[in-house]
Design an enzyme around this catalytic site. Structure first.
Site, PDB file in Angstrom:
ATOM      1  N   ASP A  75     -11.679  36.248  50.536  1.00 29.61           N
ATOM      2  CA  ASP A  75     -10.510  36.686  51.292  1.00 29.61           C
ATOM      3  C   ASP A  75      -9.934  37.960  50.694  1.00 29.61           C
ATOM      4  O   ASP A  75     -10.216  38.309  49.552  1.00 29.61           O
ATOM      5  CB  ASP A  75      -9.445  35.580  51.349  1.00 29.61           C
ATOM      6  CG  ASP A  75      -9.175  34.935  49.987  1.00 29.61           C
ATOM      7  OD1 ASP A  75      -9.537  35.526  48.950  1.00 29.61           O
ATOM      8  OD2 ASP A  75      -8.601  33.846  49.960  1.00 29.61           O
ATOM      9  N   ASN A 144      -0.062  24.812  49.978  1.00 33.30           N
ATOM     10  CA  ASN A 144       0.192  24.316  51.336  1.00 33.30           C
ATOM     11  C   ASN A 144      -1.084  23.769  51.988  1.00 33.30           C
ATOM     12  O   ASN A 144      -1.127  23.574  53.195  1.00 33.30           O
ATOM     13  CB  ASN A 144       0.803  25.433  52.206  1.00 33.30           C
ATOM     14  CG  ASN A 144      -0.126  26.635  52.351  1.00 33.30           C
ATOM     15  OD1 ASN A 144      -1.280  26.589  51.919  1.00 33.30           O
ATOM     16  ND2 ASN A 144       0.367  27.698  52.959  1.00 33.30           N
ATOM     17  N   HIS A 146      -4.121  25.281  51.910  1.00 37.02           N
ATOM     18  CA  HIS A 146      -5.108  26.260  52.369  1.00 37.02           C
ATOM     19  C   HIS A 146      -6.321  26.306  51.443  1.00 37.02           C
ATOM     20  O   HIS A 146      -6.251  25.931  50.276  1.00 37.02           O
ATOM     21  CB  HIS A 146      -4.493  27.651  52.601  1.00 37.02           C
ATOM     22  CG  HIS A 146      -4.099  28.444  51.391  1.00 37.02           C
ATOM     23  ND1 HIS A 146      -2.895  29.104  51.306  1.00 37.02           N
ATOM     24  CD2 HIS A 146      -4.746  28.729  50.237  1.00 37.02           C
ATOM     25  CE1 HIS A 146      -2.826  29.754  50.162  1.00 37.02           C
ATOM     26  NE2 HIS A 146      -3.940  29.545  49.491  1.00 37.02           N
ATOM     27  N   GLU A 151      -4.940  29.304  56.271  1.00 33.11           N
ATOM     28  CA  GLU A 151      -3.603  28.729  56.199  1.00 33.11           C
ATOM     29  C   GLU A 151      -3.476  27.536  57.154  1.00 33.11           C
ATOM     30  O   GLU A 151      -4.324  27.362  58.048  1.00 33.11           O
ATOM     31  CB  GLU A 151      -2.585  29.810  56.600  1.00 33.11           C
ATOM     32  CG  GLU A 151      -2.527  30.999  55.643  1.00 33.11           C
ATOM     33  CD  GLU A 151      -1.626  30.756  54.436  1.00 33.11           C
ATOM     34  OE1 GLU A 151      -1.642  29.639  53.880  1.00 33.11           O
ATOM     35  OE2 GLU A 151      -0.911  31.698  54.062  1.00 33.11           O
TER      36      GLU A 151
HETATM   37  C1  GLP Z   1      -4.484  32.032  46.901  1.00 32.38           C
HETATM   38  C2  GLP Z   1      -5.948  32.257  47.324  1.00 32.38           C
HETATM   39  C3  GLP Z   1      -6.762  30.995  47.302  1.00 32.38           C
HETATM   40  C4  GLP Z   1      -6.350  30.152  46.104  1.00 32.38           C
HETATM   41  C5  GLP Z   1      -4.940  29.683  46.273  1.00 32.38           C
HETATM   42  C6  GLP Z   1      -4.391  28.826  45.139  1.00 32.38           C
HETATM   43  O1  GLP Z   1      -3.585  32.479  47.831  1.00 32.38           O
HETATM   44  N1  GLP Z   1      -6.127  32.916  48.589  1.00 32.38           N
HETATM   45  O2  GLP Z   1      -8.147  31.323  47.266  1.00 32.38           O
HETATM   46  O3  GLP Z   1      -7.195  29.044  45.986  1.00 32.38           O
HETATM   47  O4  GLP Z   1      -4.046  30.722  46.605  1.00 32.38           O
HETATM   48  O5  GLP Z   1      -3.814  29.568  44.115  1.00 32.38           O
HETATM   49  P1  GLP Z   1      -3.490  28.953  42.706  1.00 32.38           P
HETATM   50  O6  GLP Z   1      -4.778  28.622  42.064  1.00 32.38           O
HETATM   51  O7  GLP Z   1      -2.769  30.048  41.978  1.00 32.38           O
HETATM   52  O8  GLP Z   1      -2.634  27.753  42.941  1.00 32.38           O
END
Ligand code: GLP
Length: 249
Positions: A75, A144, A146, A151
């Site tokens: 992404d 959330n 995702h 999302e």
């Molecule tokens: C981000 C990324 C995801 C990631 C997620 C969790 O926005 N787009 O690929 O898995 O959030 O983030 P974290 O590991 O900091 O909780």
């Protein structure tokens, strides 16, 4: 470590963040040692930092060579190019590709700056297909629900596309874009694309993710929790969670 494997997913519950990071790095290392040119997709966020450090350590020690691995980014913020230091691709370059010796020439970046984003997204899907699909997709779990940037609202049939970010994800991005407008959209590989990977590894750490992990793995499959569609991967899904994240399973 508690291991429970069934006809469905493989669930590895480990003591803490360090153990999760090491287990995930070992899994990536095993695959890429057997198949040096394996096609991988890897996540951003705070969760995979320890895994990337463990992989880089293996490379430094000479027990792992990732120089032939092929990586598809999952992404990127829409309108943000691969060299923009605020972007997800640049973050991966700094935290993983550089330290672990993955040449940028083998990294496919999400075409997030092309004006015709619909055909750009379709071409990205096509390039994954042409590469023989993803051998391994490593994913984090968004607070959330995702996965990648799919999302809430993303269906199990979704493909690579541009979508609106939730206020929560925009807030998470804000610090990286200090002094500039924070992007409100991202291009992400779709849920269906991720589900086609030969193997999917979901890494999850911390008590703050416990409720969401429970909904993702044990709840109904729903677009409100895009990670819940990972249940469809069955045995191809490995979840590596620390005790705090697995507390509600
Ligand atoms: C981000 C990324 C995801 C990631 C997620 C969790 O926005 N787009 O690929 O898995 O959030 O983030 P974290 O590991 O900091 O909780």
């Amino acid at each position: 470590m508690t291991s429970a494997s069934s006809e469905t997913m493989q669930l590895q519950i480990v003591a803490d963040y360090a153990a999760m990071s090491q287990a995930a790095a070992d899994l990536v290392a095993d695959l890429t040692t057997r198949e040096p040119q394996a096609t991988l997709a890897v996540p951003t966020g705070s969760t995979p930092v320890g895994m990337y450090q463990a992989l880089a350590a293996k490379v430094r020690q000479g027990t792992l060579n990732l120089s032939r691995a092929r990586v598809f980014c999952l992404d990127e913020y829409q309108g943000v190019g691969p060299e923009d230091p605020a972007g997800l691709t640049a973050w991966l370059a700094a935290n993983f590709f550089g330290p672990a010796g993955v040449p940028m020439s083998q990294v496919q970046t999400v075409p997030s700056t092309e004006a015709d984003h619909v055909s750009a997204a379709a071409r990205y899907e096509e390039s994954i297909r042409r590469a023989g699909g993803l051998r391994l997709a490593v994913l984090g779990l968004g607070g959330n629900g995702h996965i990648a940037f799919n999302e809430p609202g993303s269906t199990g049939e979704s493909r690579t596309r541009v979508l609106n970010l939730t206020p929560e994800s925009i807030a998470q991005a804000r610090s990286a874009f200090a002094g500039r407008p924070t992007p409100t959209q991202a291009m992400t590989v779709g849920v269906a694309t991720l589900l086609e990977a030969d193997r999917i590894v979901l890494i999850v750490s911390g008590a703050g993710k416990a409720d969401m992990l429970q909904r993702a793995l044990r709840g109904a499959q729903t677009a409100q929790v895009p990670a819940s569609f990972l249940q469809r991967a069955g045995r191809r899904l490995t979840v590596i969670a620390d005790r705090a994240a697995a507390a509600k399973l």
